[in-house]
Design a protein around this motif. Structure first.
Motif, short mmCIF file in Angstrom:
data_model
loop_
_atom_site.label_atom_id
_atom_site.label_comp_id
_atom_site.label_asym_id
_atom_site.label_seq_id
_atom_site.Cartn_x
_atom_site.Cartn_y
_atom_site.Cartn_z
N HIS A 1 -102.15 81.56 -31.27
CA HIS A 1 -102.53 80.18 -30.43
C HIS A 1 -103.58 79.78 -31.49
O HIS A 1 -104.60 80.21 -31.82
CB HIS A 1 -103.50 80.29 -29.40
CG HIS A 1 -103.78 79.15 -28.62
ND1 HIS A 1 -105.20 78.37 -28.89
CD2 HIS A 1 -103.38 78.12 -27.70
CE1 HIS A 1 -105.29 77.40 -28.14
NE2 HIS A 1 -104.06 77.13 -27.38
N ALA A 2 -103.10 78.60 -32.23
CA ALA A 2 -104.12 78.11 -33.49
C ALA A 2 -104.30 79.30 -34.64
O ALA A 2 -103.16 79.94 -34.94
CB ALA A 2 -105.29 77.46 -32.99
N GLU A 3 -105.25 79.73 -34.68
CA GLU A 3 -105.37 80.75 -35.94
C GLU A 3 -105.60 82.07 -35.30
O GLU A 3 -105.88 83.08 -35.80
CB GLU A 3 -106.86 80.47 -36.70
CG GLU A 3 -106.74 79.03 -37.53
CD GLU A 3 -105.46 79.27 -38.60
OE1 GLU A 3 -105.27 80.24 -38.91
OE2 GLU A 3 -104.61 78.17 -38.46
N ASP A 4 -105.63 82.14 -33.82
CA ASP A 4 -105.98 83.47 -33.25
C ASP A 4 -104.65 84.08 -32.78
O ASP A 4 -103.65 83.47 -32.31
CB ASP A 4 -106.91 83.13 -31.81
CG ASP A 4 -108.10 82.53 -32.31
OD1 ASP A 4 -108.69 83.03 -33.34
OD2 ASP A 4 -108.72 81.72 -31.57
N VAL A 5 -104.70 85.59 -32.55
CA VAL A 5 -103.26 86.13 -32.09
C VAL A 5 -104.04 86.48 -30.73
O VAL A 5 -105.05 87.62 -30.69
CB VAL A 5 -103.07 87.41 -32.91
CG1 VAL A 5 -102.01 88.43 -32.24
CG2 VAL A 5 -102.49 87.08 -34.47
N LEU A 6 -103.72 86.14 -29.62
CA LEU A 6 -104.04 86.42 -28.39
C LEU A 6 -103.69 87.94 -27.69
O LEU A 6 -104.43 88.32 -27.01
CB LEU A 6 -103.77 85.35 -27.29
CG LEU A 6 -104.18 83.89 -27.93
CD1 LEU A 6 -103.65 82.97 -26.59
CD2 LEU A 6 -105.57 83.84 -27.91
N GLY A 7 -102.42 88.23 -28.20
CA GLY A 7 -101.73 89.41 -27.77
C GLY A 7 -100.50 89.66 -28.15
O GLY A 7 -100.05 89.07 -29.10
N ALA A 8 -99.75 90.45 -27.83
CA ALA A 8 -98.35 90.76 -28.36
C ALA A 8 -97.36 90.96 -27.08
O ALA A 8 -97.86 91.62 -26.26
CB ALA A 8 -98.04 91.85 -29.16
N LEU A 9 -96.21 90.40 -27.14
CA LEU A 9 -95.28 90.38 -26.22
C LEU A 9 -94.22 91.37 -26.71
O LEU A 9 -93.83 91.43 -27.79
CB LEU A 9 -94.75 89.26 -25.80
CG LEU A 9 -93.57 89.03 -24.97
CD1 LEU A 9 -94.24 89.40 -23.39
CD2 LEU A 9 -93.10 87.51 -24.85
N SER A 10 -93.61 92.38 -25.84
CA SER A 10 -92.59 93.32 -26.29
C SER A 10 -91.61 93.63 -25.19
O SER A 10 -92.07 93.46 -23.99
CB SER A 10 -93.56 94.48 -26.62
OG SER A 10 -92.64 95.43 -26.88
N ILE A 11 -90.64 93.90 -25.54
CA ILE A 11 -89.63 94.38 -24.67
C ILE A 11 -89.07 95.52 -25.00
O ILE A 11 -89.01 95.70 -26.53
CB ILE A 11 -88.33 93.40 -24.66
CG1 ILE A 11 -87.66 92.90 -25.67
CG2 ILE A 11 -88.77 92.25 -23.66
CD1 ILE A 11 -86.40 92.24 -25.71
N ALA A 12 -88.70 96.44 -24.51
CA ALA A 12 -88.26 97.81 -24.79
C ALA A 12 -87.07 98.48 -23.88
O ALA A 12 -87.13 98.10 -22.81
CB ALA A 12 -89.20 98.82 -24.78
N GLY A 13 -86.08 99.32 -24.60
CA GLY A 13 -84.97 99.86 -23.94
C GLY A 13 -84.31 100.95 -24.62
O GLY A 13 -84.95 101.28 -25.61
N PRO A 14 -83.44 101.81 -24.16
CA PRO A 14 -82.73 102.86 -24.83
C PRO A 14 -82.06 102.27 -25.86
O PRO A 14 -81.31 101.55 -26.10
CB PRO A 14 -81.87 103.20 -23.80
CG PRO A 14 -82.47 102.64 -22.37
CD PRO A 14 -82.81 101.34 -22.61
N SER A 15 -82.35 103.13 -27.03
CA SER A 15 -81.50 102.83 -28.26
C SER A 15 -80.33 102.89 -28.37
O SER A 15 -79.49 102.30 -28.91
CB SER A 15 -82.35 103.58 -29.49
OG SER A 15 -83.77 103.42 -29.50
N SER A 16 -79.78 103.88 -27.31
CA SER A 16 -78.32 103.98 -27.32
C SER A 16 -77.79 103.27 -26.62
O SER A 16 -76.17 103.17 -26.74
CB SER A 16 -78.10 105.61 -26.57
OG SER A 16 -78.74 105.44 -25.40
#
Length: 250
Positions: free
Chosen positions: A209-224
């Motif tokens: 947001h503008a010059e700030d990094v408010l957080g990180a969004l992530s999704i994760a699952g089995p590599s296989s």
């Protein structure tokens, strides 16, 4: 003798050092171990623990000291009042439904990331991270936060973290980590393959947001169960979702 502002601040710093030790442990700690980890004299650690116990931020069990229940109330107050998690929740729900993967929201605390919201997809991970779990910045979704650190903080993180070995067995030097984070910043996302947990692929993007990094969004699952074609699709989904959250933040 009156307490001077500098000594008061030093006492506050020491109290937070002790709280940090209790926060990071997974088992009760003896007084001597609390003092050692906080780099304090045993008598000083004891005085601080006595105050923390009185206020509910520490507790003494038969085998040692642990964090107290007041810490839960503080965390609850954060979650109730935090605008980012409120705005992000419907986006997390939609992302988990669209991808069938677990969607998570992290914020940075020092050289760590803290999980503040999570929505399970139809294919949940075998392990369950509790809200409030603190994880390193140099692995997985943490890289989507670390890559945008100011130069001095980034250098400090790399210096303190590397070398290390990922769960996959890959050895990472300081130069490797610096190059990895530089690539994340250029690409605008992080793709992680078995970095922190075996057979787990994660895609993460910063919420900027503008010059700030408010957080990180992530999704994760089995590599296989995820192919390279899936990676491309998921990267697009996560980046769009991160932008949607940023657009809703004041």
């Amino acid at each position: 003798m009156a307490t001077t502002p500098s000594s008061a601040m030093r006492s506050l710093d020491r109290a937070f050092d002790v709280l940090g030790v209790l926060e990071d442990t997974r088992q009760p700690l003896r007084l001597s171990e609390v003092a050692r980890r906080a780099e304090l004299h045993v008598a000083t650690a004891q005085r601080i623990l006595n105050v923390l116990i009185e206020r509910g931020y520490a507790a003494k069990e038969e085998t040692g000291y642990v964090a107290g229940p007041a810490a839960v109330a503080t965390a609850h107050a954060f979650l109730v009042n935090n605008r980012l998690s409120q705005v992000a929740l419907p986006v997390l729900q939609e992302l988990a439904a669209t991808t069938s993967l677990t969607a998570s929201l992290y914020v940075r605390v020092g050289h760590f990331r803290v999980l503040i919201a999570r929505v399970q997809g139809r294919n949940p991970l075998r392990y369950q991270l509790p809200i409030g779990e603190k994880l390193p910045l140099y692995l997985g979704a943490g890289k989507a936060l670390a890559a945008w650190l100011p130069d001095a903080e980034l250098h400090s993180l790399i210096e303190q973290s590397a070398p290390f070995t990922r769960v996959s067995g890959e050895h990472v030097t300081a130069e490797d980590l610096a190059a990895d984070l530089d690539q994340v910043r250029k690409a605008g996302y992080a793709l992680s393959l078995s970095e922190r947990a075996v057979n787990v692929t994660a895609v993460s993007a910063p919420i900027r947001h503008a010059e700030d990094v408010l957080g990180a969004l992530s999704i994760a699952g089995p590599s296989s169960e995820l192919t390279e074609t899936d990676h491309t699709r998921l990267i697009g989904e996560v980046c769009r979702a991160a932008d949607a959250i940023a657009a809703r933040c004041p």
